[in-house]
Write an enzyme that holds these catalytic residues in place. Structure first.
Site, short mmCIF file in Angstrom:
data_model
loop_
_atom_site.label_atom_id
_atom_site.label_comp_id
_atom_site.label_asym_id
_atom_site.label_seq_id
_atom_site.Cartn_x
_atom_site.Cartn_y
_atom_site.Cartn_z
N CYS A 222 -0.93 -5.39 6.79
CA CYS A 222 -0.60 -4.17 7.53
C CYS A 222 0.21 -4.48 8.78
CB CYS A 222 -1.86 -3.43 7.94
SG CYS A 222 -3.03 -3.26 6.60
N CYS B 110 0.81 -1.23 0.00
CA CYS B 110 0.00 0.00 0.00
C CYS B 110 0.84 1.28 0.00
CB CYS B 110 -0.90 0.01 1.22
SG CYS B 110 0.08 -0.02 2.74
FE1 FES Z 1 -1.16 0.28 4.39
FE2 FES Z 1 -2.59 -0.98 6.08
S1 FES Z 1 -3.23 -0.28 4.16
S2 FES Z 1 -0.51 -0.51 6.25
#
Ligand code: FES
Length: 133
Positions: free
Chosen positions: A109, A36
Site C-alpha cells: 500500500c 488491490c
Molecule cells: Fe489497496 Fe492498501 S489495500 S492500497
C-alpha cells in the site's frame, strides 16, 4: 483491526494531513495499485526557495485503505518544504519507519504514496517548469 497497525498509523488514518485537492496545481500524479485496485492522486504546488524548487504545498485524494491513507498522510508531511530532488528520495521505508512500521502484508500500500509523488514531480517537470516563482 486485527492487522497490527501502530498507533501512529491509526492517528494518520483518523486525521490525515493534507487530504484534499489543490486548485491549479503545478503537478499531478495519479497511480493505481495493481495488487488491490486502489487509486491515489497527489497534487503539488512548487515554489522557489533559496534558488531551489521546493514543494510549497501538497495534497492527496485516494480511494485506498488504512495503510494507503496513513502512508500518504505521512509522506506529504515528509515532503512538504523539501526541494524536489530530496522529495524524490523519500522511500517507502522512510514513510513506513516514520509510522512505526507497517504490517508486512500492507507494505504494498505504501507504493501508492511514493509513486504518486514521483509522478506529480515528473508531471511538474514536464509541464510546469516555468511556473515556480
Ligand atoms: Fe489497496 Fe492498501 S489495500 S492500497
Amino acid at each position: 483491526m486485527g492487522l497490527g497497525y501502530t498507533e501512529k498509523v491509526m492517528e494518520h488514518f483518523k486525521s490525515p494531513h493534507n487530504m484534499g485537492e489543490i486548485k491549479n496545481p503545478d503537478g499531478v500524479g495519479k497511480v493505481g495499485n495493481p495488487v488491490c485496485g486502489d487509486v491515489m492522486k497527489i497534487y503539488i504546488k512548487v515554489r522557489r526557495y533559496k534558488g531551489k524548487e521546493v514543494i510549497g504545498d501538497i495534497k492527496f485524494q485516494t480511494y485506498g485503505c488504512v495503510s494507503a491513507i496513513a502512508t500518504t498522510s505521512m509522506m506529504t508531511k515528509l515532503a512538504k518544504g523539501k526541494d524536489l530532488d530530496a522529495a524524490l528520495k523519500i522511500s517507502r521505508n522512510d514513510v513506513a519507519n516514520a509510522l512505526g512500521g507497517l504490517p508486512p502484508i500492507k507494505m504494498h500500500c505504501s507504493h501508492l504514496a511514493t509513486e504518486a509523488l514521483e509522478a506529480a514531480i515528473k508531471d511538474y517537470r514536464k509541464t510546469g517548469k516555468k511556473k515556480a516563482k
